[in-house]
Design an enzyme around this catalytic site. Structure first.
Site, PDB file in Angstrom:
ATOM      1  N   ARG A  77      -6.431  10.395   1.781  1.00  0.00           N
ATOM      2  CA  ARG A  77      -5.224   9.767   2.346  1.00  0.00           C
ATOM      3  C   ARG A  77      -3.985  10.609   2.054  1.00  0.00           C
ATOM      4  NH1 ARG A  77      -2.340   6.060  -0.122  1.00  0.00           N
ATOM      5  NH2 ARG A  77      -4.079   5.027  -1.147  1.00  0.00           N
ATOM      6  N   LYS A 227      -3.282  14.362  23.580  1.00  0.00           N
ATOM      7  CA  LYS A 227      -3.044  14.995  24.879  1.00  0.00           C
ATOM      8  C   LYS A 227      -3.382  16.490  24.782  1.00  0.00           C
ATOM      9  CE  LYS A 227      -1.819  10.835  25.773  1.00  0.00           C
ATOM     10  NZ  LYS A 227      -0.491  10.279  25.576  1.00  0.00           N
TER      11      LYS A 227
END
Ligand SMILES: *Cc1c(COP(=O)(O)O)cnc(C)c1O
Length: 409
Positions: A77, A227
């Site tokens: 994390r 994207k």
């Protein structure tokens, strides 16, 4: 030209070599996926020495021993070696000191925004911003006493007029992802700096290949790495890039506390996608420019929304701040009905119907925007066709589009 003794390599070289050290991984030419939650230590002293907050990725010093002392990793994390390579490459591509990957573009954007505001603050945001970003600003943040004003944003004066004593953040998205509107990043950034306001720009459309907001004075660049950075429609990911101190705060607070980290496997896929970013963007641009010009000439088409196209009403700005253009464009039919837009979309063969973009595949979508988004008067909505131009051959895509437009009758 001023001589720079250690020039940063070009994007093609960054995606291939930057931040990689195969000696650390038994010579493996592709960095391994560190698919582990935690990292362990030789002894307590080593752990204590290693517990610096987050070491810069891949400093020289690995001497080939199997046990790397003071490796600086403790828990995924906080940081992970696979993700670190991906982040270092994106930071270099985006001309920033530091990048942090997140589990999605929205995780990146919301973390970046939260790092800039506290209760009572005011944000100015571009009106054509990505829908979920707008929902976050308009529906979620008011619960914490943060309010937002929207501006068309094409003129810097609109930003200046929207500033209140409580304004701490300008949020930009240039070009935007439905009507491809742009803001003058350098001018808006300069205005913000003069007022002590932080700036974030969603740079997903142009990718770091064709625009670097940080170079123009913007404080944080954010991307949906889902994207172009990923480019293969197989991951959801996001990234924020900025200078060191600001990114360190964002990492410690919104990064580690909110914890929307990118999974190491997704970071590895993102790294794999980045390898071809320069050649993919080059091809997206080449094919899309061809199609934008052909659409502009087509008798069924009223207007094309694509920077650099003959219909570009911000051509000077396009030439000023974009080094290239990507694969996302929209156009308006002369038949302005939603039915006509849907009929064209439904009769396309190579364009799948889908809402994302940035991948290898072509996509089409009928979309509805308020008239003001395309600078038309009145309150009624306008219907556009949005296309993502993938990596198929330009002639096949044009034949498909032309047939669908003519099929309308
Ligand atoms: C897709 C998108 C996002 C959100 O990214 P996710 O990875 O889907 O969370 C943000 N901004 C723009 C412009 C986008 O197109």
């Amino acid at each position: 030209m001023p001589e720079n003794t250690t020039p940063r390599p070009h994007p093609e070289t960054i995606v291939t070599h930057w931040a990689e050290d195969p000696r650390r991984y038994l010579g493996a030419v592709v960095p391994p996926i560190f698919q582990n939650s935690l990292f362990t230590f030789k002894n307590s002293a080593d752990r204590a020495a290693s517990c610096v907050p987050i070491v810069p990725p891949f400093e020289e010093g690995s001497d080939g021993e199997t046990w790397v002392p003071h490796h600086g990793y403790e828990y995924t994390r906080v940081s992970n070696p696979t993700t670190d390579i991906t982040e270092a490459k994106i930071a270099a591509l985006e001309q920033g000191a530091r990048a942090r990957c997140f589990g999605s573009g929205m995780a990146a954007i919301s973390a970046a925004i939260l790092s800039c505001v506290k209760a009572g603050d005011h944000i100015v945001c571009v009106d054509t911003v990505y829908g979920p970003t707008r929902t976050f600003l308009s529906s979620y943040l008011p619960r914490f006493g943060v309010t937002t004003t929207y501006v068309d944003g094409c003129e810097v004066q609109e930003w200046a007029d929207a500033i209140t004593p409580a304004t701490t953040l300008f949020f930009l998205e240039s070009p935007s992802s439905v009507v491809m509107k742009q803001q003058d990043l350098a001018e808006v950034a300069a205005l913000a700096k003069a007022h002590g306001i932080t700036t974030i720009c969603d740079n997903s459309w142009a990718s770091p290949l064709f625009q670097n907001p940080l170079e123009l004075g913007i404080d944080l660049a954010a991307h949906s790495a889902t994207k172009y950075l990923g480019g293969h429609s197989d991951i959801i990911a996001g990234v924020v890039v900025g200078e060191d101190a600001r990114m360190q705060r964002l990492l410690t607070d919104e990064g580690c506390l909110l914890g929307a980290v990118l999974d190491p496997f997704a970071a590895w896929l993102l790294l794999r996608g980045l390898r071809t970013l320069p050649i993919r963007m080059e091809r997206h641009q080449q094919t899309t420019q061809k199609l934008a010009y052909a659409l502009h000439e087509h008798p069924k088409v009223a207007r094309v929304f694509y920077p650099g196209s003959p219909d570009d009403r911000q051509l000077a700005l396009t030439q000023k701040q974009l080094r290239g253009t990507s694969g996302l464009l929209s156009f308006q039919l002369k038949d302005a009905s939603l039915e006509a837009a849907r009929r064209v979309v439904d009769s396309l063969k190579y364009f799948a119907i889908g809402c994302s973009w940035g991948g290898f595949e072509s996509l089409a979508l009928a979309m509805t925007v308020p008239a003001r988004a395309i600078d038309e008067a009145g309150n009624s909505a306008r219907h556009l066709l949005r296309l993502h131009i993938g990596l198929e051959h330009a002639d096949d895509l044009w034949n498909d589009l032309d047939a669908a437009l003519n099929f309308m009758g």
